[in-house]
Write a protein that holds these residues in place. Structure first.
Motif, PDB file in Angstrom:
ATOM      1  N   GLU A  81      28.907  33.977  81.731  1.00  0.00           N
ATOM      2  CA  GLU A  81      28.309  34.971  82.634  1.00  0.00           C
ATOM      3  C   GLU A  81      27.030  35.583  82.081  1.00  0.00           C
ATOM      4  N   THR A  82      26.873  35.630  80.759  1.00  0.00           N
ATOM      5  CA  THR A  82      25.616  36.147  80.200  1.00  0.00           C
ATOM      6  C   THR A  82      24.572  35.039  80.120  1.00  0.00           C
ATOM      7  N   LEU A  83      25.008  33.820  79.824  1.00  0.00           N
ATOM      8  CA  LEU A  83      24.079  32.693  79.736  1.00  0.00           C
ATOM      9  C   LEU A  83      23.415  32.408  81.090  1.00  0.00           C
ATOM     10  N   LEU A  84      24.203  32.420  82.139  1.00  0.00           N
ATOM     11  CA  LEU A  84      23.682  32.042  83.463  1.00  0.00           C
ATOM     12  C   LEU A  84      23.112  33.222  84.247  1.00  0.00           C
ATOM     13  N   ASP A  85      23.050  34.379  83.613  1.00  0.00           N
ATOM     14  CA  ASP A  85      22.526  35.571  84.272  1.00  0.00           C
ATOM     15  C   ASP A  85      21.129  35.331  84.849  1.00  0.00           C
ATOM     16  N   ASP A  86      20.276  34.622  84.116  1.00  0.00           N
ATOM     17  CA  ASP A  86      18.912  34.352  84.586  1.00  0.00           C
ATOM     18  C   ASP A  86      18.846  33.279  85.667  1.00  0.00           C
ATOM     19  N   TYR A  87      19.920  32.512  85.826  1.00  0.00           N
ATOM     20  CA  TYR A  87      19.915  31.386  86.760  1.00  0.00           C
ATOM     21  C   TYR A  87      20.621  31.693  88.081  1.00  0.00           C
ATOM     22  N   LEU A  88      21.354  32.778  88.124  1.00  0.00           N
ATOM     23  CA  LEU A  88      22.099  33.144  89.331  1.00  0.00           C
ATOM     24  C   LEU A  88      21.684  34.527  89.793  1.00  0.00           C
ATOM     25  N   ARG A  89      21.515  34.691  91.083  1.00  0.00           N
ATOM     26  CA  ARG A  89      21.061  35.970  91.628  1.00  0.00           C
ATOM     27  C   ARG A  89      22.153  37.030  91.658  1.00  0.00           C
ATOM     28  N   ASP A  90      23.396  36.597  91.884  1.00  0.00           N
ATOM     29  CA  ASP A  90      24.480  37.548  92.097  1.00  0.00           C
ATOM     30  C   ASP A  90      25.535  37.429  91.001  1.00  0.00           C
ATOM     31  N   PRO A  91      25.676  38.442  90.149  1.00  0.00           N
ATOM     32  CA  PRO A  91      26.719  38.371  89.117  1.00  0.00           C
ATOM     33  C   PRO A  91      28.125  38.379  89.713  1.00  0.00           C
ATOM     34  N   GLY A  92      28.238  38.677  90.984  1.00  0.00           N
ATOM     35  CA  GLY A  92      29.530  38.654  91.659  1.00  0.00           C
ATOM     36  C   GLY A  92      30.143  37.269  91.745  1.00  0.00           C
ATOM     37  N   VAL A  93      29.347  36.215  91.512  1.00  0.00           N
ATOM     38  CA  VAL A  93      29.918  34.869  91.552  1.00  0.00           C
ATOM     39  C   VAL A  93      30.900  34.644  90.412  1.00  0.00           C
ATOM     40  N   PHE A  94      30.895  35.523  89.426  1.00  0.00           N
ATOM     41  CA  PHE A  94      31.833  35.389  88.310  1.00  0.00           C
ATOM     42  C   PHE A  94      33.148  36.119  88.585  1.00  0.00           C
ATOM     43  N   ARG A  95      33.320  36.602  89.818  1.00  0.00           N
ATOM     44  CA  ARG A  95      34.568  37.294  90.187  1.00  0.00           C
ATOM     45  C   ARG A  95      35.301  36.517  91.269  1.00  0.00           C
ATOM     46  N   CYS A  96      36.469  36.011  90.922  1.00  0.00           N
ATOM     47  CA  CYS A  96      37.346  35.390  91.910  1.00  0.00           C
ATOM     48  C   CYS A  96      37.952  36.518  92.745  1.00  0.00           C
ATOM     49  N   PRO A  97      37.949  36.403  94.072  1.00  0.00           N
ATOM     50  CA  PRO A  97      38.504  37.471  94.907  1.00  0.00           C
ATOM     51  C   PRO A  97      39.985  37.754  94.635  1.00  0.00           C
ATOM     52  N   ALA A  98      40.711  36.789  94.109  1.00  0.00           N
ATOM     53  CA  ALA A  98      42.129  36.997  93.810  1.00  0.00           C
ATOM     54  C   ALA A  98      42.337  37.714  92.476  1.00  0.00           C
ATOM     55  N   ASP A  99      41.280  37.852  91.692  1.00  0.00           N
ATOM     56  CA  ASP A  99      41.347  38.498  90.378  1.00  0.00           C
ATOM     57  C   ASP A  99      41.325  40.006  90.562  1.00  0.00           C
ATOM     58  N   GLN A 100      42.396  40.661  90.132  1.00  0.00           N
ATOM     59  CA  GLN A 100      42.495  42.109  90.286  1.00  0.00           C
ATOM     60  C   GLN A 100      42.132  42.883  89.027  1.00  0.00           C
ATOM     61  N   GLU A 101      41.965  42.188  87.866  1.00  0.00           N
ATOM     62  CA  GLU A 101      41.665  42.953  86.655  1.00  0.00           C
ATOM     63  C   GLU A 101      40.745  42.265  85.652  1.00  0.00           C
TER      64      GLU A 101
END
Length: 172
Positions: A81-101
């Motif tokens: 998630e830190t490596l691809l920060d410059d390559y992806l516009r939305d950091p939300g792509v690292f959150r699965c909607p089923a992930d609660q924590e």
């Protein structure tokens, strides 16, 4: 004036019907929610794959050297998630909607396959599988949030396809 209301029996029957319909509908609704979470998670993995493709293009097709993940956002580790920060516009792509924590704690719902660290894209191997990028996982859900049929986890494979099917094995 003759006012007619519901009798106690009629009210109890109506409530019973509502309860039965709710009991039937709840599992159907939950299954729909699980299916939408799985689809959104697969979409996130595809977007991570697009970011990884951009990274590979800029780094001679060599995989990054990363930790599998981190326990908290405070840890200063090289992670996906830190490596691809410059390559992806939305950091939300690292959150699965089923992930609660996990996302809230660590910044990602996904783990990097460290066995691929630093390897050239054409030299990847996993459990004895070589030369078939569709069978080499790069990124996986941190937990099996998607239960039910399949593996319960989603994978991003080295051919940058995303799937909930386990496509790797120890033998052909």
């Amino acid at each position: 004036m003759n006012r007619r209301g519901f009798t106690l029996t009629e009210m109890l029957v109506a409530i019973a019907i509502v309860v039965v319909l709710s009991a039937i509908g709840y599992p159907v609704i939950r299954a729909g929610v699980r299916a939408s979470h799985k689809a959104a998670c697969l979409s996130n993995l595809r977007q991570i794959g697009v970011g990884l493709e951009s990274y590979l293009g800029e780094h001679g097709q060599f995989m990054p050297e990363l930790e599998a993940g981190r326990r908290s956002r405070d840890e200063d580790l090289p992670v996906l998630e830190t490596l691809l920060d410059d390559y992806l516009r939305d950091p939300g792509v690292f959150r699965c909607p089923a992930d609660q924590e996990q996302f809230a704690k660590s910044g990602s719902s996904y783990l990097w396959n460290t066995t691929q660290n630093g390897l050239h894209r054409t030299r990847l191997a996993f459990f004895g599988v070589e030369g078939d990028p569709s069978r080499i996982p790069l990124v996986i859900d941190k937990e099996a949030w998607h239960g039910g049929g399949g593996s319960g986890s989603n994978f991003l494979y080295a051919d940058l396809s995303a799937s909930n099917r386990v496509q790797f094995a120890t033998s052909d």
